[in-house]
Motif scaffolding. Structure first.
Motif: not given
Length: 469
Positions: A213-241
């Motif tokens: 769960w990415l509980a981040l402000p809307l402005a932290e786009v780079e952080t959001i993309l960074g964690f999405t990339e970090l787990f790109r090969n994992d079967l894990i549900n990524i949700r943005f809150i």
């Protein structure tokens, strides 16, 4: 923010909830019919049918408020037996009192009522036990507890963690947190916290964490993309809150707009379902209250008429829900006078315009009782922000932050501000700011339980106050 992904044992979809409500109705009607059949004397059809109808009405209001169709893995006896039984007995008792007051010659048969209460009560409890058992079976067939990793920092992250931990029967548990804040802080509870991405990712993979769960402000786009990339090969549900606390007026809850998800930044904090339930409760409560206080209304009207010239009722234009203007009713407490156009002068201490009877009425809040007719007409609520004169609205909405949002819902006869001492003359801007802050708190934290708390506080300590004159 509410977790849009969260599910609980026994929490059903809208069609399922509608079916359960229908089953409640059938159980109540069937219980009344069985009790009438086994009783030796014929049940008086007219009055008793009215009693059954009002009992159904009370149950429609009370059962959702008690959340009786929420299954449980813990506190099974309390959730499935005690709470439904309490709601059922309150609905039945309220209907008996109301019908007896409306039709004084009618006296419901105690034996029939008792048997009806037992039969329908047992049926309602059995229905909830069955529902809970089916929910538990579904949960056992699915995932028992989904491990969650949260990425975030600050109040939004802590609020999310508390919500998961405090939600009864939650199917989620927080396994770890990645703290994106600038400073290292103490981890919440026993949840391990990371600041190293690789260490965090290794922990998530090692312990089979299933949700990120990415509980981040809307402005932290780079952080959001960074964690999405970090787990790109994992079967894990990524949700943005997203953290919209800096943008949203209230809680920034997620809403469904015909299948499209949206976040409320500025809007009514109460859902349409909550407003509908509140409206039904208001009208039933107002009807019951007017029947009960009718002798007081007649006595006050006579006292006003016999002690001063002029009408019994005083009306004034006020704003209701969404700014719709209506005429509010009060018992007249002042001598008839001609007000200055466009100016509303509030009553002050020892105001010469107030009559003797009016001073007593204002001090005891009896002058507000005719507003139950406003509630019955759908213009006001029993509990809500108190409406002000339109001239005061025009003045304060430009100098008090959030003032206009008090009119997101219907104004009330009593409110959270009034039971906390903010009533009477607003001769200083600080008093109005205090009122508005309490009104906005009420809007952000509304629940049926809070309404009941305010009603009881009004009855026991809010009717008479030193600021009421």
């Amino acid at each position: 923010m509410d977790l849009s992904t969260q599910t609980e044992v026994g929490k059903s979809s809208r069609p399922a909830r509608a079916l359960l409500r229908l089953l409640d109705v059938l159980v109540i009607v069937a219980g009344a019919a069985i009790a009438a059949r086994t009783y030796s004397e014929p049940v008086r059809a007219g009055y008793d049918s009215a009693l059954v109808a009002f009992t159904l009405l009370f149950s429609v209001v009370l059962f959702p408020a008690f959340d009786t169709h929420r299954g449980a893995r813990r506190h099974l006896f309390w959730r499935c037996a005690c709470v439904p039984a309490l709601g059922w007995l309150l609905a039945l008792a309220g209907a008996v009192v109301l019908v007896s007051a409306m039709h004084r010659p009618y006296r419901p048969d105690v034996v029939w009522i008792a048997e009806w209460a037992l039969v329908s009560g047992a049926g309602l409890i059995a229905l909830r036990l069955t529902e809970s058992a089916l929910g538990l079976r579904r949960a056992e067939q699915g995932v028992h507890s989904r491990a969650v990793a949260i990425v975030g920092s600050g109040a939004h992250c802590r609020q999310l963690l508390r919500k998961v931990e405090s939600t009864p029967d939650s199917l989620y548990r927080v396994a770890t947190i990645f703290d994106t804040g600038p400073e290292v802080g103490a981890a919440a509870g026993n949840v391990p916290a990371f600041r190293d991405r690789e260490g965090f990712a290794a922990f998530v993979r090692r312990y089979g964490v299933e949700e990120l769960w990415l509980a981040l402000p809307l402005a932290e786009v780079e952080t959001i993309l960074g964690f999405t990339e970090l787990f790109r090969n994992d079967l894990i549900n990524i949700r943005f809150i997203p953290d919209v606390s800096g943008l949203a007026l209230f809680d920034g809850e997620m809403v469904d707009l015909d299948g499209t998800s949206a976040i409320n930044l500025v809007g009514s904090p109460l859902s349409s379902d909550a407003l509908a339930k509140k409206d039904v409760f208001d009208r039933v409560f107002a009807l019951f209250a007017l029947v009960g206080i009718s002798p007081v209304l007649i006595a006050v009207a006579l006292a006003i008429k016999l002690t001063s010239r002029g009408p019994v009722l005083f009306t004034q234009r006020r704003k209701g829900a969404n700014g719709k203007v209506f005429d509010i009713y009060k018992f007249r407490s002042m001598r008839v006078h001609t007000p200055t156009a466009g100016i509303v002068k509030q009553a002050t201490r020892n105001d010469p315009r107030i009559t003797r009877v009016g001073a007593f009425l204002r001090r005891t809040s009896l002058d507000e009782l005719p507003q139950f007719f406003n509630v019955l007409r759908g213009e006001m609520s029993v509990v809500g922000p108190r409406p002000h004169a339109i001239e005061h609205d025009t003045l304060y909405q430009n100098i008090v932050d959030g003032y206009i949002h008090r009119y997101r819902i219907k104004p009330g006869i009593t409110g959270w501000a009034q039971v906390n001492g903010f009533r009477g003359e607003t001769d200083r801007i600080e008093k109005m700011q205090g009122r508005v802050e309490h009104d906005l708190y009420y809007l952000s934290n509304w629940s049926f339980g809070l309404d009941m708390r305010i009603v009881f506080m009004t009855a026991f300590k809010g009717l008479v106050h030193r600021n009421a004159y």
